[in-house]
Structure formats: structure tokens, C-alpha cells
Scaffold this motif. Structure first.
Motif, mmCIF file in Angstrom:
data_model
loop_
_atom_site.group_PDB
_atom_site.id
_atom_site.type_symbol
_atom_site.label_atom_id
_atom_site.label_comp_id
_atom_site.label_asym_id
_atom_site.label_seq_id
_atom_site.Cartn_x
_atom_site.Cartn_y
_atom_site.Cartn_z
ATOM 1 N N LYS A 53 0.845 -1.251 0.074
ATOM 2 C CA LYS A 53 0.074 -0.223 0.153
ATOM 3 C C LYS A 53 1.076 1.350 0.011
ATOM 4 O O LYS A 53 1.844 1.427 0.775
ATOM 5 N N GLY A 54 0.524 1.963 -0.813
ATOM 6 C CA GLY A 54 1.413 3.395 -1.214
ATOM 7 C C GLY A 54 2.690 3.407 -1.826
ATOM 8 O O GLY A 54 3.397 4.131 -2.154
ATOM 9 N N LEU A 55 2.916 1.948 -2.400
ATOM 10 C CA LEU A 55 4.097 1.747 -3.040
ATOM 11 C C LEU A 55 3.862 1.269 -4.307
ATOM 12 O O LEU A 55 4.715 1.051 -5.396
ATOM 13 N N VAL A 56 2.479 0.817 -4.851
ATOM 14 C CA VAL A 56 2.061 0.553 -6.117
ATOM 15 C C VAL A 56 0.760 1.358 -6.383
ATOM 16 O O VAL A 56 0.063 1.782 -5.658
ATOM 17 N N TRP A 57 0.729 1.326 -7.717
ATOM 18 C CA TRP A 57 -0.743 1.702 -8.409
ATOM 19 C C TRP A 57 -1.626 0.472 -8.472
ATOM 20 O O TRP A 57 -1.100 -0.574 -9.286
ATOM 21 N N GLN A 58 -2.752 0.239 -8.113
ATOM 22 C CA GLN A 58 -3.616 -0.929 -7.972
ATOM 23 C C GLN A 58 -4.962 -0.811 -9.072
ATOM 24 O O GLN A 58 -5.370 0.515 -9.026
ATOM 25 N N VAL A 59 -4.771 -1.571 -9.987
ATOM 26 C CA VAL A 59 -6.107 -1.457 -10.775
ATOM 27 C C VAL A 59 -6.892 -2.738 -10.514
ATOM 28 O O VAL A 59 -6.211 -3.985 -10.122
ATOM 29 N N LEU A 60 -8.129 -3.057 -10.912
ATOM 30 C CA LEU A 60 -8.884 -4.249 -10.516
ATOM 31 C C LEU A 60 -9.060 -5.149 -11.579
ATOM 32 O O LEU A 60 -8.953 -6.501 -11.219
ATOM 33 N N ASN A 61 -9.030 -4.736 -12.730
ATOM 34 C CA ASN A 61 -9.231 -5.757 -13.708
ATOM 35 C C ASN A 61 -8.251 -6.056 -14.601
ATOM 36 O O ASN A 61 -7.334 -5.179 -14.581
ATOM 37 N N PRO A 62 -8.014 -7.171 -15.194
ATOM 38 C CA PRO A 62 -6.962 -7.882 -15.870
ATOM 39 C C PRO A 62 -6.420 -6.888 -17.128
ATOM 40 O O PRO A 62 -7.400 -6.004 -17.759
ATOM 41 N N LEU A 63 -5.156 -6.833 -17.510
ATOM 42 C CA LEU A 63 -4.712 -6.009 -18.383
ATOM 43 C C LEU A 63 -3.967 -6.905 -19.546
ATOM 44 O O LEU A 63 -3.095 -7.804 -19.075
ATOM 45 N N ASP A 64 -3.864 -6.670 -20.711
ATOM 46 C CA ASP A 64 -3.351 -7.145 -21.925
ATOM 47 C C ASP A 64 -2.070 -6.473 -22.040
ATOM 48 O O ASP A 64 -1.874 -5.697 -22.781
ATOM 49 N N ALA A 65 -1.002 -7.385 -21.563
ATOM 50 C CA ALA A 65 0.451 -6.794 -21.735
ATOM 51 C C ALA A 65 1.154 -6.701 -23.009
ATOM 52 O O ALA A 65 1.782 -5.965 -23.460
ATOM 53 N N GLU A 66 0.653 -7.661 -23.675
ATOM 54 C CA GLU A 66 1.286 -7.713 -25.135
ATOM 55 C C GLU A 66 0.405 -6.507 -26.053
ATOM 56 O O GLU A 66 1.462 -5.910 -26.716
ATOM 57 N N ALA A 67 -0.726 -5.911 -25.486
ATOM 58 C CA ALA A 67 -1.148 -4.809 -26.199
ATOM 59 C C ALA A 67 -0.530 -3.586 -25.937
ATOM 60 O O ALA A 67 -0.366 -2.631 -26.626
#
Length: 257
Positions: free
Chosen positions: A127-141
Motif C-alpha cells: 500500500k502506497g508503493l504501487v498503483w492498483q487496478v482491479l481488472n486484468p490488463l493485456d500486456a502484449e497490447a
């Protein structure tokens, strides 16, 4: 006077940024200068390779200072760390350098890493050291989109409206996107390397790439945004807590053994 270079590690959360602020605004620079004043009376000014913003962290920040006394570098770092307690700032290493060395103007490149964690459950230890997002992300895109940004470009789209750089033209040498396992999700690390960066450039790029990973943008949309040379074409600017200054490159590494 002898000149010393230091590698400085810090959690940017409690600070208003690297640069010394007014007395009611804590800064990393101000903390180190205050520690120096405890060792040797009088005002001290240190110069750093990069002026990180409020909330941005450093694991490889480099700064230099001139001191009247001829310190053993190890004893200098130990003494500074004693006087920096309990602040989340540490001198990882100090070395004696030539008078011509300058932490900022001698640098050939800066390296930043942005940490993004994707998972549904709240982040605890980071906490406070990363940005959190909830849904999966397409790394290749995101990698396909990032390829449009590498090279020599006008980065007007990806710089803050208050950026004081004389020109928006920069050469971005590398964007490398790394995926790592993370409990309940995954961590995505964006590694960026350039001689210098515009104000908010990294956070603007990562925020835009996240939109590609989420499927809201296509990779080609990033090329279109870059060519627009307009701040209005940029995606969201991501929060600062995931950003780290991880290293600085010099013609000769002053910290090499």
C-alpha cells in the motif's frame, strides 16, 4: 572542498517531493541537508540527478555535496543515516568524486520503474508503493502501444502543462514491460530509460498504456495521440505512488568498485 556522491533510497509518500520546499512542506532534499547540518554546522545544498514529484519514490537517486571536512565515505553514510532516523530516507552508499562531477549535469541517462498491481483484493503490504487496478490488463497490447513511443519524438502530449523544459522533444531509449506473479493477481512493471524526462512524462505514458491494456484504447491510438502533440490527446495520468527513480547512468560509474 571534497565532493561526495551518494545513492539515496527513499519512500516518497511522506514528502512533497525531492526538492526543498517551504518549512511546512517536507522534502527529501531538505531531510538530507538537515542531516548534513547535524554533522557540520552551516547551510548545505545538495544537487540531485532528478527532482521527483510528491509521492514518487527513489531507489537509485544520485546526489552530490561539498563538505569542508575530509570524510571517510563509509563513515559519512553511516553518520547521515543515523541523523535521518526515523524518516524513510537512507544513504545506500557514499563515495568521493572529482570536483567536475555533477549529479545532474554529468548524467547520461535516468531510469524509472513504475509498479502496477492488478488484483481485486486490496493491496496490503505494498500500500502506497504501487498503483492498483482491479481488472486484468493485456500486456502484449501495451507492449505494442509502447513501441510507438520509443525513439526521438515531440512528447507534448505526454508532458504536464506546467512543464518548464525548453523543448518537448526527447529521445526515449527504452520502454520494457515486465509481468510478474502477485498473490491474487499480477504485477506489471514498466521500465523506462532516457537521458532526461519531461514533467509527468512517465506517469502520462503509463496511464495511457493502462488504457490500452484495459481495452479502452487500441495500440495504434497511442501513435495517434503522440502525433497530435496536444495534452488533450493524452490518456489519464496515473498516480505517483507506483513510480520509482531506480538509477542514473554516468560516463564513468562513480560507485563502481
Amino acid at each position: 572542498m571534497p565532493r561526495y556522491a551518494m545513492i539515496i533510497d527513499y519512500d516518497g509518500g511522506p514528502f512533497a517531493g525531492w526538492q526543498r520546499q517551504s518549512q511546512d512542506q517536507p522534502s527529501v532534499q531538505g531531510a538530507v541537508e538537515a542531516a548534513l547540518a547535524r554533522l557540520e554546522p552551516g547551510p548545505h545544498t545538495i544537487a540531485a540527478a532528478g527532482r521527483t514529484d510528491a509521492g514518487v519514490h527513489g531507489t537509485g537517486q544520485v546526489a552530490h555535496c561539498d563538505l569542508p571536512r575530509d570524510w571517510d565515505p563509509f563513515r559519512l553514510s553511516e553518520a547521515l543515516n543515523f541523523h535521518l532516523k526515523p524518516l524513510p530516507v537512507a544513504i545506500v552508499r557514499a563515495v568521493r568524486v572529482a570536483d567536475a562531477f555533477h549529479a545532474r549535469f554529468s548524467a547520461l541517462e535516468r531510469r524509472y520503474t513504475f509498479r502496477l498491481v492488478q488484483r481485486r483484493a486490496p493491496v496490503t503490504h505494498d500500500k502506497g508503493l504501487v498503483w492498483q487496478v482491479l481488472n486484468p490488463l493485456d500486456a502484449e497490447a501495451m507492449r505494442a502501444a509502447a513501441a510507438h513511443l520509443v525513439g526521438h519524438h515531440d512528447f507534448t502530449t505526454f508532458r504536464s502543462s506546467i512543464c518548464q523544459a525548453a523543448s518537448p522533444v526527447k529521445t526515449l531509449d527504452e520502454i520494457r514491460i515486465e509481468t510478474l506473479p502477485y498473490p491474487g493477481g499480477q504485477e506489471i512493471r514498466f521500465h523506462l530509460r532516457a537521458r532526461s524526462f519531461l514533467h509527468n512524462q512517465v506517469r502520462s505514458i503509463v496511464g495511457t498504456l493502462e488504457r490500452v491494456g484495459a481495452g479502452s484504447w487500441q495500440p495504434e491510438d497511442v501513435k495517434t495521440a503522440l502525433e497530435a502533440r496536444s495534452r488533450a490527446a493524452c490518456g489519464p495520468v496515473c498516480p505517483p505512488q507506483g513510480l520509482y527513480l531506480t538509477g542514473v547512468g554516468y560516463p564513468q560509474d562513480p560507485f563502481a568498485d
